[in-house]
Design an enzyme around this catalytic site. Sequence first.
Site, PDB file in Angstrom:
ATOM      1  N   PHE A  50      10.105  21.351  12.696  1.00  0.00           N
ATOM      2  CA  PHE A  50       8.523  21.719  12.612  1.00  0.00           C
ATOM      3  C   PHE A  50       7.886  20.826  13.674  1.00  0.00           C
ATOM      4  CE2 PHE A  50       4.350  21.952  10.932  1.00  0.00           C
ATOM      5  CZ  PHE A  50       4.338  23.273  10.609  1.00  0.00           C
TER       6      PHE A  50
ATOM      7  N   LYS B 279       1.686  25.493   0.223  1.00  0.00           N
ATOM      8  CA  LYS B 279       2.736  26.673   0.495  1.00  0.00           C
ATOM      9  C   LYS B 279       3.065  27.122  -0.763  1.00  0.00           C
ATOM     10  CE  LYS B 279       3.593  25.308   5.080  1.00  0.00           C
ATOM     11  NZ  LYS B 279       4.314  24.159   6.136  1.00  0.00           N
TER      12      LYS B 279
HETATM   13  C1  LIG Z   1       3.584  23.248   6.874  1.00  0.00           C
HETATM   14  C2  LIG Z   1       4.332  22.259   7.366  1.00  0.00           C
HETATM   15  C3  LIG Z   1       3.919  21.011   7.520  1.00  0.00           C
HETATM   16  C4  LIG Z   1       2.383  20.921   7.557  1.00  0.00           C
HETATM   17  O1  LIG Z   1       1.973  19.735   8.137  1.00  0.00           O
HETATM   18  P1  LIG Z   1       0.353  19.310   7.815  1.00  0.00           P
HETATM   19  O2  LIG Z   1       0.015  17.994   7.959  1.00  0.00           O
HETATM   20  O3  LIG Z   1      -0.180  19.772   6.332  1.00  0.00           O
HETATM   21  O4  LIG Z   1      -0.472  20.120   8.737  1.00  0.00           O
HETATM   22  C5  LIG Z   1       4.547  19.879   8.108  1.00  0.00           C
HETATM   23  N1  LIG Z   1       6.067  20.115   8.120  1.00  0.00           N
HETATM   24  C6  LIG Z   1       6.723  21.175   7.867  1.00  0.00           C
HETATM   25  C7  LIG Z   1       8.114  21.325   7.867  1.00  0.00           C
HETATM   26  C8  LIG Z   1       5.866  22.501   7.339  1.00  0.00           C
HETATM   27  O5  LIG Z   1       6.461  23.593   7.239  1.00  0.00           O
END
Ligand SMILES: *Cc1c(COP(=O)(O)O)cnc(C)c1O
Length: 410
Positions: A126, A221
Amino acid sequence: MNDLSAAGAAALDAADPLAGFRDRFVVADPDTVYLDGNSLGRLPRETLARLQDVVAREWGGGLVGSWERWLDLPGRAGDLVGSLVGAAPGQVVIADSTTVNFYKLAAAALDARPGRRAIVTDPGNFPTDRYVLEGLCAARGLELRWTTPDRLDSALDTGVALVTFSLVDYRSAEILDLAAITAAAHDAGALVLWDLSHAAGAVPVALDASGADLAVGCTYKYLNAGPGAPAFLYVRRELQAQLRQPIWGWFGQREQFAMGPAYDPQPDIRRFLVGTSPVLGIHAVEVGAALLAEAGIDALRAKSIAQTEYLIALHDAWLAPLGFTLGSPRDPARRGSHVSLRHPDAARIALALRAHANVVPDFRAPDVIRCGIAPIYTRYADVWEGMDRLRRLVESGVHTRVDPASRRVT
Ligand SMILES: *Cc1c(COP(=O)(O)O)cnc(C)c1O
């Protein structure tokens, strides 16, 4: 899954033991087919009531005196989230964002492995995880070693301080082998940090049993805690006293209100807190996690598998002939709770679905339409209706007339 009729979907809903949970969520427009709970979960009705109560009674009435009970919130809600990811109490707290927690734990792990100069991660990880790691490597002069999980062994040696992956891939939904990867990293003397954002609340996770060291994940989520809700972090109990995170704030301080001269962190998971807790957001995390715990993570997983299997059956029958291919593993044991449908025109199709068919999936470049199953509120009828509208949209060609640059959020 031979009966692919609308009546077949209705029959599956009628036999669904979790069907009643949908009414516990706000469904503002019953015509909307919402397949994006893997990005932003629906609002639980109880969250409306809880936040109203906390704001009016605890903030409005109790004022600063309410901190007496608010101080315990990060750990209390953390234990509840921990119960969904296989963590015994005392190892999870709710704080900050996933990104910030990822930074805190990655930095703590690097400090615990002095002399080791490399971090291993997946080039497909990610974005926020990759960026944080890039930043850590730039600041500390470390090497970022890119490898896919299946080639991990060739990337591991005694120079590796930290291995980090997402348990469920945000594009394909592939689930990695938590225990095997953790064991391989440990054999090389490295610590492991897992990002559970697409796993928590969707698939059972065995943090304690797998020997995992560290984990983070978001709550907006599958945990349905709302936009910007604070994230969770896990630190295995045996590591807590050894690890120090880089942001030395007063909420991690022993005897916080003694306001002492020097930083002396809590001996336990509370040392991973930083500043004033986001009280409203943590209440929303607690409500969201409690709903999932009530449904039961194993029952949720069973329904999620049945629904992703159903979606894939509809894909094979209706969408493959229109040029779609499956972007997720066919083996349900290796697949999380969303299904990726690939198509060369995916960007315009995803936009047209929202604009012209009232179906809400999301799009991930270059060619993926992600259909999220949130088994606590997704119905088989939603899956059927979403795929039926999708095939009719593509057959009609409406998507060829939308402008893919018309939205900033995909
Ligand atoms: C959605 C997601 C995030 C989100 O990080 P934020 O700091 O809440 O914006 C991080 N890592 C993964 C794998 C995700 O799917």
